[in-house]
Design an enzyme around this catalytic site. Structure first.
Site, mmCIF file in Angstrom:
data_model
loop_
_atom_site.group_PDB
_atom_site.id
_atom_site.type_symbol
_atom_site.label_atom_id
_atom_site.label_comp_id
_atom_site.label_asym_id
_atom_site.label_seq_id
_atom_site.Cartn_x
_atom_site.Cartn_y
_atom_site.Cartn_z
ATOM 1 N N TRP A 71 55.486 46.997 54.548
ATOM 2 C CA TRP A 71 55.713 48.436 54.616
ATOM 3 C C TRP A 71 56.712 48.784 55.726
ATOM 4 C CZ3 TRP A 71 54.297 51.203 50.510
ATOM 5 C CH2 TRP A 71 53.231 50.751 49.716
ATOM 6 N N SER A 72 56.361 49.718 56.609
ATOM 7 C CA SER A 72 57.355 50.232 57.562
ATOM 8 C C SER A 72 57.690 49.285 58.705
ATOM 9 C CB SER A 72 56.896 51.570 58.128
ATOM 10 O OG SER A 72 57.006 52.576 57.144
ATOM 11 N N THR A 73 57.000 48.184 58.824
ATOM 12 C CA THR A 73 57.447 47.166 59.775
ATOM 13 C C THR A 73 58.850 46.696 59.376
ATOM 14 O OG1 THR A 73 55.166 46.533 60.248
ATOM 15 C CG2 THR A 73 56.840 44.928 60.814
#
Length: 388
Positions: A71-73
């Site tokens: 995801w946003s990592t």
């Protein structure tokens, strides 16, 4: 191995046994299903652990090379693409976005700067018109709609987390400057030369290695309504237009698409290496990726505020740098307030602390309900800093 026992594999230097203990406790006490964690100190790998299951049915053990959507990592590697171009003199963070992407000047956005895209301050946290998941997979349609839209707030005045739009906004600038979408640019410039197991999207030939994401528990209707009642339209757009979760991320269509803000796939080892570039002053494993000045610039604070989207999930203010979030008074990335990193939906994270010479990558497949600072992540970070 019984259904409730997760076997942990890998290595952990004796000095960092507290990290292994916290990792094991995540399985025993914090509902972990499958996960991996890697820590580097001054470029040397001191923790590299994995365990549990790659699927909800517990039929596939998590392996050393298991990949998972983080995801946003993913946003850290996307920011790295922009910083590489800036370091080469090809991109100016203080220039209007329209310098590189002329169509972006529509709807009063002619003065929006590149730095506003990197720091979630562009006012484009989510699209105004309904945008389906299928439409999100269409790169050109998505960037055209972003270019045409009016900002939700005056750009540059405060942050509002650009949950999905960040990758298309920064990514289109990368494409306009380099000729490549960020996934291809990252592979050519960083992950290929360094041999890092991280891709934007997931090639079909690698799908057998992918862990199955498991959706977090759903809040009750009344609880959900109370949360949404507190959100501004800009936040609702960021989080629900379109709404995405484990079902979408496990699909072949999601993996085949270019969604740089949210569909990076990798190992904890690769995440630790990518964030380790920032922790190492621009160098990793003997390779100079960024100049020291460019690596330092990533954490140039753009102003603390109560984020318009993330505000409901934090007691106080947060501050974005140029692509990553500062640890700040919340201690999201350890006790050094100038450490920085990024969390992913459900729990994953990448961390960089140049003062300590530390990077950390944590990936998992059972998504938690927290906006950020998942208890499993925080347990690992607390254990790490307890022995530094």
């Amino acid at each position: 191995m019984s259904e409730h026992e997760a076997q942990v594999h890998g290595h952990c230097d004796a000095r960092f046994v507290a990290v292994r203990s916290a990792f094991e406790e995540n399985f025993r006490d914090r509902g972990e299903l499958g996960a991996a964690v890697t820590v580097t100190v001054d470029g040397a790998t001191v923790v590299d652990l994995w365990g549990g299951w790659a699927d909800e049915a517990r039929t596939r053990p998590w392996q050393r090379e298991t990949l998972v959507n983080v995801w946003s990592t993913s946003k850290g590697p996307v920011a790295l693409c922009a910083h590489l171009l800036a370091d080469r003199g090809l991109l100016d963070f203080d220039a209007p976005v329209a310098t590189y992407w002329p169509e972006f000047a529509e709807a009063g956005k002619e003065k929006v700067l590149v730095r506003h895209l990197l720091s979630h301050r562009a006012g484009l946290s989510g699209l105004r018109e309904p945008h389906s998941v299928g439409q999100l997979y269409d790169w050109q349609l998505t960037v055209d709609r972003l270019a045409a839209m009016e900002p939700w707030w005056e750009p540059g005045t405060q942050s509002g987390y650009h949950a999905l739009t960040y990758g298309h906004l920064v990514g289109e600038v990368v494409r306009r400057v380099s000729g490549l979408l960020p996934g291809a640019f990252l592979e050519r410039e960083v992950t290929g030369p360094l041999g890092l197991d991280f891709t934007v999207g997931l090639p079909d030939k690698q799908s057998a290695r992918a862990a199955e994401l498991v959706q977090p528990p759903v809040a009750g209707t009344s609880e959900q309504a109370a949360v949404f009642a507190q959100l501004a339209p800009a936040a609702i757009a960021a989080l629900t237009n379109p709404g995405v979760g484990a079902a979408e991320a496990n699909s072949p269509e999601w993996r085949a698409a270019e969604i740089p803000a949210a569909n990076g796939h990798g190992t904890a080892r690769a995440v630790a290496a990518l964030y380790g570039i920032f922790a190492g002053g621009g160098s990793y494993d003997g390779h100079r990726v960024l100049s020291p000045e460019a690596a330092e610039r990533v954490r140039e604070g753009q102003g603390a505020c109560r984020d318009l989207v993330l505000g409901a999930g934090f007691a106080g203010e947060t501050e974005a740098g140029l692509g990553l979030w500062l640890s700040g008074p919340n201690g999201s990335y350890g006790p050094n307030p100038r450490a920085f990193g990024h969390d992913g939906f459900g729990g994953s994270c990448g961390l960089a602390d140049p003062e300590a010479g530390v990077s950390l990558g944590y990936v998992m497949n059972r998504m938690g309900p927290h906006v950020a600072d998942d208890p499993r992540k925080m347990a690992l970070i607390d254990a790490l800093y307890s022995v530094l």
